[in-house]
Design a protein around this motif. Structure first.
Motif, PDB file in Angstrom:
ATOM      1  N   MET A 160     -91.339  14.929  88.830  1.00 38.66           N
ATOM      2  CA  MET A 160     -90.440  14.507  89.931  1.00 38.66           C
ATOM      3  C   MET A 160     -89.104  15.404  89.958  1.00 38.66           C
ATOM      4  O   MET A 160     -88.775  16.156  90.963  1.00 38.66           O
ATOM      5  N   THR A 161     -88.419  15.589  88.849  1.00 36.49           N
ATOM      6  CA  THR A 161     -87.157  16.434  88.767  1.00 36.49           C
ATOM      7  C   THR A 161     -87.471  17.962  89.019  1.00 36.49           C
ATOM      8  O   THR A 161     -88.396  18.546  88.635  1.00 36.49           O
ATOM      9  N   SER A 168     -80.855  13.383  88.874  1.00 36.61           N
ATOM     10  CA  SER A 168     -80.613  11.960  89.159  1.00 36.61           C
ATOM     11  C   SER A 168     -80.735  11.814  90.718  1.00 36.61           C
ATOM     12  O   SER A 168     -81.471  10.612  91.172  1.00 36.61           O
ATOM     13  N   PHE A 219     -88.552  20.110  83.324  1.00 33.35           N
ATOM     14  CA  PHE A 219     -88.503  19.110  82.341  1.00 33.35           C
ATOM     15  C   PHE A 219     -89.410  18.123  82.364  1.00 33.35           C
ATOM     16  O   PHE A 219     -89.204  16.833  82.222  1.00 33.35           O
ATOM     17  N   THR A 266     -92.268  16.338  81.168  1.00 37.82           N
ATOM     18  CA  THR A 266     -93.014  15.932  79.830  1.00 37.82           C
ATOM     19  C   THR A 266     -94.702  16.210  80.219  1.00 37.82           C
ATOM     20  O   THR A 266     -95.435  15.573  80.864  1.00 37.82           O
ATOM     21  N   THR A 304     -80.795   8.300  83.976  1.00 33.43           N
ATOM     22  CA  THR A 304     -79.603   8.074  82.676  1.00 33.43           C
ATOM     23  C   THR A 304     -78.981   6.892  82.758  1.00 33.43           C
ATOM     24  O   THR A 304     -79.028   6.113  83.527  1.00 33.43           O
ATOM     25  N   GLU A 318     -76.084   6.355  83.121  1.00 33.63           N
ATOM     26  CA  GLU A 318     -74.981   6.059  84.473  1.00 33.63           C
ATOM     27  C   GLU A 318     -75.695   5.543  85.657  1.00 33.63           C
ATOM     28  O   GLU A 318     -75.323   4.724  86.343  1.00 33.63           O
TER      29      GLU A 318
HETATM   30  C1  LIG Z   1     -86.927  14.233  77.186  1.00 35.78           C
HETATM   31  C2  LIG Z   1     -86.829  14.456  78.742  1.00 35.78           C
HETATM   32  C3  LIG Z   1     -88.363  13.931  79.298  1.00 35.78           C
HETATM   33  C4  LIG Z   1     -88.260  14.220  80.715  1.00 35.78           C
HETATM   34  N1  LIG Z   1     -89.581  14.133  81.232  1.00 35.78           N
HETATM   35  C5  LIG Z   1     -89.435  14.086  82.835  1.00 35.78           C
HETATM   36  C6  LIG Z   1     -90.722  13.881  83.414  1.00 35.78           C
HETATM   37  O1  LIG Z   1     -91.854  13.953  82.552  1.00 35.78           O
HETATM   38  N2  LIG Z   1     -90.755  14.156  84.703  1.00 35.78           N
HETATM   39  C7  LIG Z   1     -89.582  14.262  85.311  1.00 35.78           C
HETATM   40  O2  LIG Z   1     -89.559  14.453  86.343  1.00 35.78           O
HETATM   41  N3  LIG Z   1     -88.608  14.352  84.699  1.00 35.78           N
HETATM   42  C8  LIG Z   1     -88.382  14.345  83.339  1.00 35.78           C
HETATM   43  N4  LIG Z   1     -87.046  14.401  82.743  1.00 35.78           N
HETATM   44  C9  LIG Z   1     -85.832  14.632  83.516  1.00 35.78           C
HETATM   45  C10 LIG Z   1     -84.992  13.579  83.715  1.00 35.78           C
HETATM   46  O3  LIG Z   1     -85.850  12.541  84.464  1.00 35.78           O
HETATM   47  C11 LIG Z   1     -83.756  13.885  84.176  1.00 35.78           C
HETATM   48  O4  LIG Z   1     -83.121  14.806  83.321  1.00 35.78           O
HETATM   49  C12 LIG Z   1     -82.763  12.849  84.855  1.00 35.78           C
HETATM   50  O5  LIG Z   1     -83.181  11.910  85.745  1.00 35.78           O
HETATM   51  C13 LIG Z   1     -81.301  13.375  84.797  1.00 35.78           C
HETATM   52  O6  LIG Z   1     -81.347  14.663  85.632  1.00 35.78           O
HETATM   53  P1  LIG Z   1     -80.268  15.775  85.273  1.00 35.78           P
HETATM   54  O7  LIG Z   1     -81.008  16.096  83.925  1.00 35.78           O
HETATM   55  O8  LIG Z   1     -80.644  16.903  86.212  1.00 35.78           O
HETATM   56  O9  LIG Z   1     -79.048  15.343  85.170  1.00 35.78           O
HETATM   57  P2  LIG Z   1     -78.003  15.266  86.717  1.00 35.78           P
HETATM   58  O10 LIG Z   1     -78.601  14.381  87.694  1.00 35.78           O
HETATM   59  O11 LIG Z   1     -77.591  16.386  86.990  1.00 35.78           O
HETATM   60  O12 LIG Z   1     -76.910  14.489  85.768  1.00 35.78           O
HETATM   61  C14 LIG Z   1     -75.798  15.096  84.982  1.00 35.78           C
HETATM   62  C15 LIG Z   1     -74.695  13.856  84.676  1.00 35.78           C
HETATM   63  O13 LIG Z   1     -74.120  13.559  85.754  1.00 35.78           O
HETATM   64  C16 LIG Z   1     -74.342  11.975  85.936  1.00 35.78           C
HETATM   65  N5  LIG Z   1     -74.668  11.749  87.232  1.00 35.78           N
HETATM   66  C17 LIG Z   1     -75.514  12.350  88.247  1.00 35.78           C
HETATM   67  N6  LIG Z   1     -75.149  11.521  89.278  1.00 35.78           N
HETATM   68  C18 LIG Z   1     -74.576  10.514  89.217  1.00 35.78           C
HETATM   69  C19 LIG Z   1     -74.081   9.509  89.792  1.00 35.78           C
HETATM   70  N7  LIG Z   1     -74.475   9.192  91.110  1.00 35.78           N
HETATM   71  N8  LIG Z   1     -73.221   8.235  89.374  1.00 35.78           N
HETATM   72  C20 LIG Z   1     -72.762   8.515  87.891  1.00 35.78           C
HETATM   73  N9  LIG Z   1     -73.246   9.685  87.150  1.00 35.78           N
HETATM   74  C21 LIG Z   1     -73.989  10.509  87.777  1.00 35.78           C
HETATM   75  C22 LIG Z   1     -75.805  11.772  85.070  1.00 35.78           C
HETATM   76  O14 LIG Z   1     -75.705  10.436  84.545  1.00 35.78           O
HETATM   77  C23 LIG Z   1     -75.630  12.747  83.918  1.00 35.78           C
HETATM   78  O15 LIG Z   1     -74.809  12.342  82.852  1.00 35.78           O
HETATM   79  C24 LIG Z   1     -87.168  14.396  81.243  1.00 35.78           C
HETATM   80  C25 LIG Z   1     -85.617  14.440  80.577  1.00 35.78           C
HETATM   81  C26 LIG Z   1     -85.945  14.467  79.259  1.00 35.78           C
HETATM   82  C27 LIG Z   1     -84.313  14.647  78.779  1.00 35.78           C
END
Ligand SMILES: Cc1cc2nc3c(=O)[nH]c(=O)nc-3n(C[C@H](O)[C@H](O)[C@H](O)COP(=O)(O)OP(=O)(O)OC[C@H]3O[C@@H](n4cnc5c(N)ncnc54)[C@H](O)[C@@H]3O)c2cc1C
Length: 381
Positions: free
Chosen positions: A127-128, A134, A158, A160, A367, A369
């Motif tokens: 998805m990501t 997010s 990212f 898995t 997350t 949040e």
């Molecule tokens: C170990 C691990 C495994 C993963 N496995 C998968 C997988 O299998 N498939 C997949 O698709 N993804 C996967 N992910 C990705 C994961 O779903 C994303 O990391 C997560 O959705 C957050 O997106 P981002 O890292 O881009 O952070 P961002 O969305 O860029 O967020 C950065 C910060 O801003 C905050 N933020 C963003 N928007 C808001 C809001 N509206 N209100 C308040 N705070 C906000 C977030 O909470 C965070 O603290 C994985 C991530 C990890 C760490």
């Protein structure tokens, strides 16, 4: 042992504990240092029946209830030191196998479930994207219908299991004008033309779980590999997340139980200033708070599992459970490290790994949040 489990479910938890100690732990520290996935461990877990616990018997599953799965995951979380392997398995189960079972056509189930259950196939979901975390539904990945195929273009990150997956559930936009309702899900096999994955990304924790990028360049996906209707992607994704936010976090509950036991034992036996460190209120209160967090985590988790097992939706309950359990795990791992002093900080003990693993739980599956945003929305805010 937890009283809300039946005797059979308690037995599953005990069996999972023995299995993990005997079959999964040998060599886990070295694998963690090398960041190495255990293919042998995966196959042993499959032979033990883990990917098939709740899957229908007609496809090779055990056909058991959600609480038995929760009990097994708690057992694995309690005893298994290869936490990356447990994470990898959970991703396979809740983001690939389970949605195919719930939303798949009969031919999709016959084609993919036996392999996913037996462990001969590995799965995950994508998805990501680099610019859509997010805000997942702002994704750029597109799926264009051309005859009997969809052509997918975009990249995911990212993901898995990406470096080892045989198939991934890929989410892509089929109708840009429809927002959430314009996203569809596709079962994409590694061998499909235009599909490729990058090498494993180095992460802070869960080091034995391979995680990486996915590239879709004019990737041809047969129409019969669309999961559910066109535009059903959001419903599929939300359903996956509810399951993952309960069952995966059962492993965290097990890990917290183990940490609590270790801390009680250490606080009784470690002596400084002529008395056990546990006789200091600042230490004993940390341990008392651990106990409270674990009891509350269990109540929340078992409530969600009960709802999901009864076929009900639990978006609010799963968001609250995920938020509370993941943040409790980080706090408990931090306090355990502090209670053990330099021994806790040393890689000889498990606490620094627990802490590195725990922090990831505040990020994946939405997350902390975002969970608070979901909860606030349910409160009309
Ligand atoms: C170990 C691990 C495994 C993963 N496995 C998968 C997988 O299998 N498939 C997949 O698709 N993804 C996967 N992910 C990705 C994961 O779903 C994303 O990391 C997560 O959705 C957050 O997106 P981002 O890292 O881009 O952070 P961002 O969305 O860029 O967020 C950065 C910060 O801003 C905050 N933020 C963003 N928007 C808001 C809001 N509206 N209100 C308040 N705070 C906000 C977030 O909470 C965070 O603290 C994985 C991530 C990890 C760490």
């Amino acid at each position: 042992m937890e009283k809300t489990f039946t005797e059979e479910q308690r037995n599953f938890k005990e069996l999972a504990i023995e299995f993990a100690r005997r079959e999964l732990n040998p060599g886990s520290r070295e694998r963690e240092r090398r960041g190495e996935f255990s293919e042998a461990g995966w196959q042993k877990c499959a032979a033990f029946g883990i990917p098939g616990i709740t899957m229908p018997q007609e496809y090779g599953g055990l056909g058991l209830d959600t609480m038995t799965c929760i009990a097994t995951m708690e057992g694995l979380g309690y005893a298994c030191r290869d936490s990356g392997l447990i994470f990898s398995l959970n991703s396979h189960i809740w983001t690939c196998e389970s949605p195919i079972n719930k939303f798949g056509s009969e031919s999709q189930k016959r084609k993919y479930l036996p392999g996913l259950i037996s462990g001969s196939l590995k799965g995950g979901h994508a998805m990501t994207e680099p610019d859509a975390g997010s805000d997942a539904f702002s994704m750029r990945c597109r799926a264009e219908k051309k005859g009997s195929h969809y052509v997918l273009n975009g990249s995911k990150t990212f993901i898995t299991n990406a470096p080892i997956a045989d198939l991934l559930l890929v989410f892509a936009v089929t109708d840009k004008g429809k927002g959430f309702a314009g996203v569809s899900a596709f079962i994409v096999e590694r061998g499909f033309p235009g599909f490729s994955t990058g090498s494993a990304l180095e992460m802070m924790g869960l080091k034995t779980c391979p995680l990486g990028e996915v590239f879709l360049q004019d990737c041809e996906v047969p129409e019969e590999n669309r999961l559910g209707q066109e535009g059903a992607g959001a419903a599929i994704f939300n359903s996956e997340m509810e399951w993952e936010r309960s069952c995966l976090f059962a492993a965290h509950l097990g890990a917290m139980e183990k940490i609590l036991e270790s801390c009680i034992a250490y606080a009784r036996e470690r002596r400084q200033f002529g008395k056990a460190i546990g006789k200091n209120q600042s230490v004993s209160h940390k341990i008392a708070d651990m106990k409270v967090r674990i009891e509350l985590s269990r109540l929340m988790l078992h409530k969600v599992a009960g709802l999901k097992g009864a076929g009900k939706r639990a978006p609010l309950e799963s968001a609250m459970a995920k938020l509370f359990i993941s943040e409790s795990y980080v706090q408990i791992a931090t306090d355990a490290l502090q209670i053990h002093g330099a021994y806790g900080y040393s890689a000889e003990y498990e606490f620094e790994r627990n802490l590195r693993d725990a922090i990831a739980g505040k990020i994946y599956s939405g997350t902390s949040e975002i969970q608070r945003n979901i909860i606030a929305t349910f409160l009309g805010l």
